[in-house]
Write an enzyme that holds these catalytic residues in place. Structure first.
Site, PDB file in Angstrom:
ATOM      1  N   ASP A  16      24.987  43.175  48.980  1.00 10.28           N
ATOM      2  CA  ASP A  16      25.642  42.605  47.798  1.00 10.28           C
ATOM      3  C   ASP A  16      24.631  41.887  46.906  1.00 10.28           C
ATOM      4  OD1 ASP A  16      27.675  41.942  46.092  1.00 10.28           O
ATOM      5  OD2 ASP A  16      28.481  40.330  47.330  1.00 10.28           O
ATOM      6  N   ASN A  18      23.368  43.241  43.692  1.00 10.39           N
ATOM      7  CA  ASN A  18      22.558  44.061  42.768  1.00 10.39           C
ATOM      8  C   ASN A  18      22.810  43.676  41.314  1.00 10.39           C
ATOM      9  OD1 ASN A  18      21.870  45.432  45.060  1.00 10.39           O
ATOM     10  ND2 ASN A  18      22.975  47.313  44.575  1.00 10.39           N
ATOM     11  N   GLY A  19      24.076  43.469  40.980  1.00  8.07           N
ATOM     12  CA  GLY A  19      24.436  43.144  39.601  1.00  8.07           C
ATOM     13  C   GLY A  19      23.850  41.808  39.172  1.00  8.07           C
ATOM     14  N   ASN A  64      35.465  50.505  45.212  1.00 12.13           N
ATOM     15  CA  ASN A  64      34.453  50.578  44.146  1.00 12.13           C
ATOM     16  C   ASN A  64      34.830  51.548  43.019  1.00 12.13           C
ATOM     17  OD1 ASN A  64      31.563  50.042  46.321  1.00 12.13           O
ATOM     18  ND2 ASN A  64      32.662  48.576  45.039  1.00 12.13           N
ATOM     19  N   TRP A  65      35.846  52.412  43.248  1.00 13.18           N
ATOM     20  CA  TRP A  65      36.315  53.313  42.176  1.00 13.18           C
ATOM     21  C   TRP A  65      36.884  52.533  41.008  1.00 13.18           C
ATOM     22  CZ3 TRP A  65      34.370  57.895  42.677  1.00 13.18           C
ATOM     23  CH2 TRP A  65      34.191  58.462  43.933  1.00 13.18           C
ATOM     24  N   ARG A  67      35.421  50.234  39.463  1.00 11.73           N
ATOM     25  CA  ARG A  67      34.332  49.839  38.537  1.00 11.73           C
ATOM     26  C   ARG A  67      34.305  50.773  37.332  1.00 11.73           C
ATOM     27  NH1 ARG A  67      29.392  46.961  41.651  1.00 11.73           N
ATOM     28  NH2 ARG A  67      30.700  45.856  43.124  1.00 11.73           N
ATOM     29  N   ARG A 175      25.654  39.871  55.450  1.00 17.37           N
ATOM     30  CA  ARG A 175      26.022  40.064  54.061  1.00 17.37           C
ATOM     31  C   ARG A 175      25.035  39.291  53.196  1.00 17.37           C
ATOM     32  NH1 ARG A 175      31.655  40.704  51.078  1.00 17.37           N
ATOM     33  NH2 ARG A 175      30.844  40.929  48.966  1.00 17.37           N
ATOM     34  N   ARG A 181      32.546  36.845  52.847  1.00 17.17           N
ATOM     35  CA  ARG A 181      33.766  37.606  53.152  1.00 17.17           C
ATOM     36  C   ARG A 181      33.361  38.999  53.623  1.00 17.17           C
ATOM     37  NH1 ARG A 181      33.876  36.688  47.617  1.00 17.17           N
ATOM     38  NH2 ARG A 181      33.096  38.482  46.466  1.00 17.17           N
ATOM     39  N   LEU A 182      34.351  39.708  54.225  1.00 15.15           N
ATOM     40  CA  LEU A 182      34.035  41.017  54.822  1.00 15.15           C
ATOM     41  C   LEU A 182      34.365  42.197  53.901  1.00 15.15           C
ATOM     42  CD1 LEU A 182      35.092  40.457  58.544  1.00 15.15           C
ATOM     43  CD2 LEU A 182      32.820  40.358  57.524  1.00 15.15           C
TER      44      LEU A 182
HETATM   45  C1  FPP Z   1      26.739  45.392  45.472  1.00 17.92           C
HETATM   46  O1  FPP Z   1      26.165  44.849  44.329  1.00 17.92           O
HETATM   47  C2  FPP Z   1      26.244  46.707  45.752  1.00 17.92           C
HETATM   48  C3  FPP Z   1      26.954  47.874  45.606  1.00 17.92           C
HETATM   49  C4  FPP Z   1      28.330  47.944  45.109  1.00 17.92           C
HETATM   50  C5  FPP Z   1      26.379  49.146  45.927  1.00 17.92           C
HETATM   51  C6  FPP Z   1      25.295  49.162  46.960  1.00 17.92           C
HETATM   52  C7  FPP Z   1      24.492  50.326  46.651  1.00 17.92           C
HETATM   53  C8  FPP Z   1      23.145  50.425  46.713  1.00 17.92           C
HETATM   54  C9  FPP Z   1      22.232  49.391  47.235  1.00 17.92           C
HETATM   55  C10 FPP Z   1      22.503  51.648  46.195  1.00 17.92           C
HETATM   56  C11 FPP Z   1      22.984  52.916  46.798  1.00 17.92           C
HETATM   57  C12 FPP Z   1      22.753  53.003  48.253  1.00 17.92           C
HETATM   58  C13 FPP Z   1      22.178  54.029  48.892  1.00 17.92           C
HETATM   59  C14 FPP Z   1      22.180  54.079  50.388  1.00 17.92           C
HETATM   60  C15 FPP Z   1      21.546  55.160  48.166  1.00 17.92           C
HETATM   61  P1  FPP Z   1      27.115  44.391  43.146  1.00 17.92           P
HETATM   62  O2  FPP Z   1      27.000  45.409  42.079  1.00 17.92           O
HETATM   63  O3  FPP Z   1      28.497  44.145  43.653  1.00 17.92           O
HETATM   64  O4  FPP Z   1      26.399  43.054  42.753  1.00 17.92           O
HETATM   65  P2  FPP Z   1      27.072  41.765  42.112  1.00 17.92           P
HETATM   66  O5  FPP Z   1      28.096  41.270  43.082  1.00 17.92           O
HETATM   67  O6  FPP Z   1      25.903  40.844  41.969  1.00 17.92           O
HETATM   68  O7  FPP Z   1      27.645  42.194  40.788  1.00 17.92           O
END
Ligand code: FPP
Length: 227
Positions: A16, A18-19, A64-65, A67, A175, A181-182
Site C-alpha cells: 500500500d 503507491n499513490g 480495485n475495479w 478505481r 502491510r 486494516r486487512l
Molecule cells: C496500493 O497503492 C497499491 C495497489 C492498489 C496496487 C499494487 C500494485 C503494484 C505494486 C504494481 C503491480 C504489481 C505487480 C506484481 C506487477 P495505492 O494506489 O492504494 O496507494 P495510496 O493508498 O497511497 O493511494
C-alpha cells in the site's frame, strides 16, 4: 537473512502507498505503481537470501475495479510488462508462480500470459503467489460451497478449497503505508499469522525492510491459542 529464532516460511504483503508516494513527489499516480513494480522485482530477487518458501503479494483486489478506468488500465499494463520482462528471471531463479483470485476473468491476453507463466515456472522450488482480482470473503464463500457439495463443512475442508491450498500456512502478514486494516486479504489464512504494519510507503520498501520484518517475526512468541 534468516535471523534468530523461528523462521517464516510464508510471508504475505499488502503493498500500500503507491499513490501517496507519487503525490509526495508531485508525480502522476502511475509513477507510484511503476516504482512499486520495481520494489516487487527487488524483493523477489532477494528471496534466495531468505528461508521464505512463499511470498504472497496483493496486486489487485476485486474492489480495485472501483478505481478510475485509466488507473485500472495502467495497473493491467504494468502487469503485462512485469510478466513479460521478469518471467525469464523467475525461471532462472527457480521461482514458481501461483495466483490467487478470479484471474481467469481478466483480459484474455493477460489470462494467456499467466497460463504460460504458470506452466513455465511449475518446476520452481520457491513460490511467488500473486493475488489478482482477489477478495477473501468471496474466496471463503466459494470454498464453503465446494466443501458443502462434498459433505461436511469443516475448517479442513474449507482449507482444501481456498486458492491458498497448495501454499504453506501463513506466518507473517505485512502491510505498508501505515494503514492498519486487512482490506479483504487472506482473512481465513491470517488466523494465526503475526502482523506487522509498517510506516514505509510501498515504493520505498526494500529487501532490508523484509529482512528486519523477518527478524521481528523471529522474536515473537506464537502460541496458536495455547499457553
Ligand atoms: C496500493 O497503492 C497499491 C495497489 C492498489 C496496487 C499494487 C500494485 C503494484 C505494486 C504494481 C503491480 C504489481 C505487480 C506484481 C506487477 P495505492 O494506489 O492504494 O496507494 P495510496 O493508498 O497511497 O493511494
Amino acid at each position: 537473512m534468516s535471523g534468530e529464532g523461528q523462521q517464516a516460511r510464508h510471508v504475505a504483503i499488502i503493498m500500500d502507498g503507491n499513490g501517496r508516494w507519487a503525490k509526495r513527489k508531485h508525480l502522476p499516480r502511475v509513477m507510484g505503481h511503476r516504482k512499486g513494480v520495481e520494489a516487487v522485482r527487488e524483493l523477489v530477487r532477494s528471496l534466495k537470501d531468505t528461508n521464505i518458501e512463499c511470498l504472497t503479494l496483493y496486486a489487485f483486489s476485486s474492489e480495485n475495479w472501483k478505481r478510475p478506468e485509466e488507473e485500472i488500465d495502467d495497473l493491467m499494463n504494468l502487469m503485462r510488462k512485469f510478466i513479460k520482462s521478469d518471467l525469464p528471471e523467475f525461471i532462472a531463479n527457480d521461482v514458481k508462480l501461483h495466483i490467487l483470485g478470479d484471474w481467469q476473468s481478466l483480459a484474455p491476453d493477460i489470462v494467456e500470459m499467466l497460463e504460460d507463466a504458470l506452466a513455465q515456472t511449475a518446476g520452481g522450488s520457491r513460490t511467488l503467489a500473486v493475488a489478482l482480482n482477489y477478495g477473501s470473503q468471496a474466496e471463503i464463500a466459494q470454498a464453503a460451497r465446494a466443501a458443502a457439495s462434498e459433505g461436511e463443512i469443516t475448517a479442513e475442508a474449507i482449507d482444501r478449497h481456498l486458492y491458498s491450498a497448495p501454499l504453506p500456512p501463513l506466518d507473517l502478514l505485512i502491510r505498508t503505508s501505515g494503514e492498519v486494516r486487512l482490506s479483504n486479504f487472506l482473512l481465513w489464512q491470517a488466523a494465526y499469522a503475526e502482523m506487522l504494519f509498517l510506516d514505509v510507503l510501498w515504493p520505498d520498501f526494500t529487501p532490508d525492510h523484509l529482512k528486519s520484518a523477518l527478524m521481528k517475526f523471529g522474536e515473537r512468541e506464537r502460541r496458536f491459542g495455547g499457553r
